[in-house]
Each structure stands twice: as structure tokens, then as C-alpha cells.
Design a protein around this motif. Structure first.
Motif, PDB file in Angstrom:
ATOM      1  N   HIS A 118      39.850  36.145  28.782  1.00 56.55           N
ATOM      2  CA  HIS A 118      39.034  35.665  27.655  1.00 56.55           C
ATOM      3  C   HIS A 118      38.857  36.767  26.612  1.00 56.55           C
ATOM      4  CE1 HIS A 118      37.613  31.556  28.403  1.00 56.55           C
ATOM      5  NE2 HIS A 118      37.694  31.853  29.696  1.00 56.55           N
ATOM      6  N   ILE A 119      38.646  37.987  27.069  1.00 52.80           N
ATOM      7  CA  ILE A 119      38.495  39.107  26.123  1.00 52.80           C
ATOM      8  C   ILE A 119      39.805  39.323  25.370  1.00 52.80           C
ATOM      9  CG2 ILE A 119      38.116  41.613  25.952  1.00 52.80           C
ATOM     10  CD1 ILE A 119      36.138  41.282  28.362  1.00 52.80           C
ATOM     11  N   THR A 120      40.935  39.197  26.061  1.00 52.00           N
ATOM     12  CA  THR A 120      42.245  39.356  25.423  1.00 52.00           C
ATOM     13  C   THR A 120      42.483  38.261  24.388  1.00 52.00           C
ATOM     14  OG1 THR A 120      43.143  40.343  27.442  1.00 52.00           O
ATOM     15  CG2 THR A 120      44.740  39.488  25.860  1.00 52.00           C
ATOM     16  N   GLU A 121      42.135  37.035  24.745  1.00 54.34           N
ATOM     17  CA  GLU A 121      42.402  35.885  23.867  1.00 54.34           C
ATOM     18  C   GLU A 121      41.474  35.832  22.648  1.00 54.34           C
ATOM     19  OE1 GLU A 121      41.879  32.714  26.659  1.00 54.34           O
ATOM     20  OE2 GLU A 121      43.715  33.239  27.751  1.00 54.34           O
ATOM     21  N   ASN A 122      40.390  36.588  22.664  1.00 54.31           N
ATOM     22  CA  ASN A 122      39.403  36.523  21.575  1.00 54.31           C
ATOM     23  C   ASN A 122      39.353  37.812  20.767  1.00 54.31           C
ATOM     24  OD1 ASN A 122      37.757  33.859  21.697  1.00 54.31           O
ATOM     25  ND2 ASN A 122      38.119  34.460  23.828  1.00 54.31           N
ATOM     26  N   ALA A 123      40.528  38.277  20.358  1.00 53.80           N
ATOM     27  CA  ALA A 123      40.620  39.517  19.574  1.00 53.80           C
ATOM     28  C   ALA A 123      39.873  39.407  18.254  1.00 53.80           C
ATOM     29  CB  ALA A 123      42.087  39.861  19.318  1.00 53.80           C
ATOM     30  N   HIS A 132      31.765  38.033  27.657  1.00 52.64           N
ATOM     31  CA  HIS A 132      32.565  38.088  28.892  1.00 52.64           C
ATOM     32  C   HIS A 132      32.465  39.451  29.575  1.00 52.64           C
ATOM     33  CE1 HIS A 132      34.416  34.144  29.113  1.00 52.64           C
ATOM     34  NE2 HIS A 132      34.402  34.165  27.794  1.00 52.64           N
ATOM     35  N   LEU A 133      32.186  40.479  28.808  1.00 57.88           N
ATOM     36  CA  LEU A 133      32.005  41.811  29.393  1.00 57.88           C
ATOM     37  C   LEU A 133      30.799  41.824  30.348  1.00 57.88           C
ATOM     38  CD1 LEU A 133      32.824  44.826  29.510  1.00 57.88           C
ATOM     39  CD2 LEU A 133      31.227  45.208  27.602  1.00 57.88           C
ATOM     40  N   VAL A 134      29.785  41.013  30.061  1.00 64.18           N
ATOM     41  CA  VAL A 134      28.585  40.963  30.909  1.00 64.18           C
ATOM     42  C   VAL A 134      28.974  40.634  32.354  1.00 64.18           C
ATOM     43  CG1 VAL A 134      26.421  39.733  31.352  1.00 64.18           C
ATOM     44  CG2 VAL A 134      27.031  40.355  29.003  1.00 64.18           C
ATOM     45  N   LEU A 135      29.714  39.554  32.543  1.00 60.41           N
ATOM     46  CA  LEU A 135      30.096  39.127  33.896  1.00 60.41           C
ATOM     47  C   LEU A 135      31.222  39.986  34.468  1.00 60.41           C
ATOM     48  CD1 LEU A 135      29.846  35.271  33.352  1.00 60.41           C
ATOM     49  CD2 LEU A 135      28.235  36.756  34.542  1.00 60.41           C
TER      50      LEU A 135
END
Length: 196
Positions: A118-123, A132-135
Motif C-alpha cells: 500500500h505504501i508503494t502504491e500510494n507514492a 499504513h506505517l502505523v500497522l
């Protein structure tokens, strides 16, 4: 008759002397062998522990790079680092884990890969990346606690992250560089302590 008894006595005495000598020799042998065996077992256990700890190096290095990019407000670089993290998570073997540990780690890996992707897809959306970093950070902390690492790592906490509910992140620095607040408040938060 006396000659036979004398020969028998000689043989018995020689045999008795041999047995006494052998027993004396065997007394020292058992105390030496367990020590060698114990050392070999300890050495083997230490090797397994080092192997387990080395398994997380590429995962942690990619996570730290991604976290640093979020601290610097660079969503594009965070996405690239997160892609490396996702690949490192997929490459994790876990050969030295027990069945129970492997099951727990497998669940953590699936969750971590999902958040990293998700972090990769949401640049283009750093806010969503930070959500997403939280979890992902909780997953990485749990992974360290099960597998271990030879790196010195800390749990950091930001009370304002996660819509003021607070959130942790994992860092290799004993100082706050906040990936949730970025450059607007890079020192917001505290170090809770070392993760072991």
C-alpha cells in the motif's frame, strides 16, 4: 597344583591391575567428553541464534530507509524503499523458527507485505502511506520480538500520529526522527526503549 594356582593368580592379578588402570582412565574421560559435547551444543545454539538474527537485516534496513524518507516528506522515495521492504519480506525464510514461531511470523509477514505494498502504491499520497506505517510498524516490532536481530533497535512513539490516537515506529537511532509528522514536527515524540 601349586603351579596352576600360581599361574591363575598371576593372570588374575594382571587382569585386576588392567581393570583398575582402565577404570582410572575412564574416570577422567566422562568428565571431559560432556564438556566437549556441551561446548558443541552451545556453539551450535549460538550459530542458530546468529542465523536467526541475520535474517532480518534486509527487512530492517529497507524499513529504516522508508521511515527516513517519510521523515523527509518524500512520498516517492518512501514508495521505492517500501518496494524493497516488500521484496525483503517475501524473501524471508525463517528456517530456524519453531512451528509456533513460524505460524506467528507467517501472519505478520502477510500483514506487513500488504501494508508495504500500500505504501508503494500510494507514492502520491503521503498521508495514506503514513496510515499504513502505523500497522506496519507494529508488525515489524512483533517480528523483531519473535525472530530477534543483531542490530540495536528502539521503539519510538508519537502521541499525535494516527489521528491523535498515538502510534509507534521502529528506529535504529536513539533519538526521535518522526516519520508521521515529517518535517513539520520531526522531533515530536519520544523513545520508549530498546526492543529485544
Amino acid at each position: 597344583m601349586k603351579k596352576v594356582n600360581l599361574k591363575v593368580m598371576s593372570v588374575l592379578m594382571a587382569g585386576g591391575f588392567f581393570i583398575l588402570t582402565s577404570c582410572a582412565g575412564s574416570d577422567s574421560t566422562p568428565t571431559e567428553k560432556p564438556t566437549e559435547t556441551t561446548e558443541q551444543v552451545n556453539s551450535s545454539t549460538q550459530t542458530e541464534e546468529v542465523t536467526k538474527k541475520d535474517n532480518l537485516s534486509s527487512i530492517l534496513n529497507s524499513y529504516f530507509e522508508m521511515s527516513e524518507n517519510l521523515t523527509n516528506d518524500s512520498a516517492d522515495d518512501a514508495a521505492k524503499s517500501s518496494e524493497k521492504l516488500s521484496n525483503a519480506l517475501k524473501d524471508f525464510q525463517g528456517d530456524q523458527l519453531s512451528n509456533k514461531e513460524y505460524k506467528e511470523v507467517d501472519e505478520i509477514m502477510n500483514s506487513s507485505i500488504e501494508h508495504a505494498e500500500h505504501i508503494t502504491e500510494n507514492a502520491g499520497d503521503i498521508h495514506h502511506q503514513r496510515e499504513h506505517l502505523v500497522l506496519l510498524s507494529v508488525d515489524i516490532k512483533d517480528l523483531i520480538e519473535i525472530v530477534g536481530t543483531d542490530q540495536k533497535v528502539y521503539e519510538a512513539y508519537c502521541p499525535m500520529a494516527n489521528n491523535n490516537k498515538g502510534a509507534i515506529w521502529v528506529t535504529n537511532k536513539n533519538e526521535v526522527e518522526n516519520p508521521y509528522m515529517g518535517q513539520s514536527m520531526p522531533k515530536c515524540g519520544k523513545i520508549n526503549g530498546e526492543i529485544k
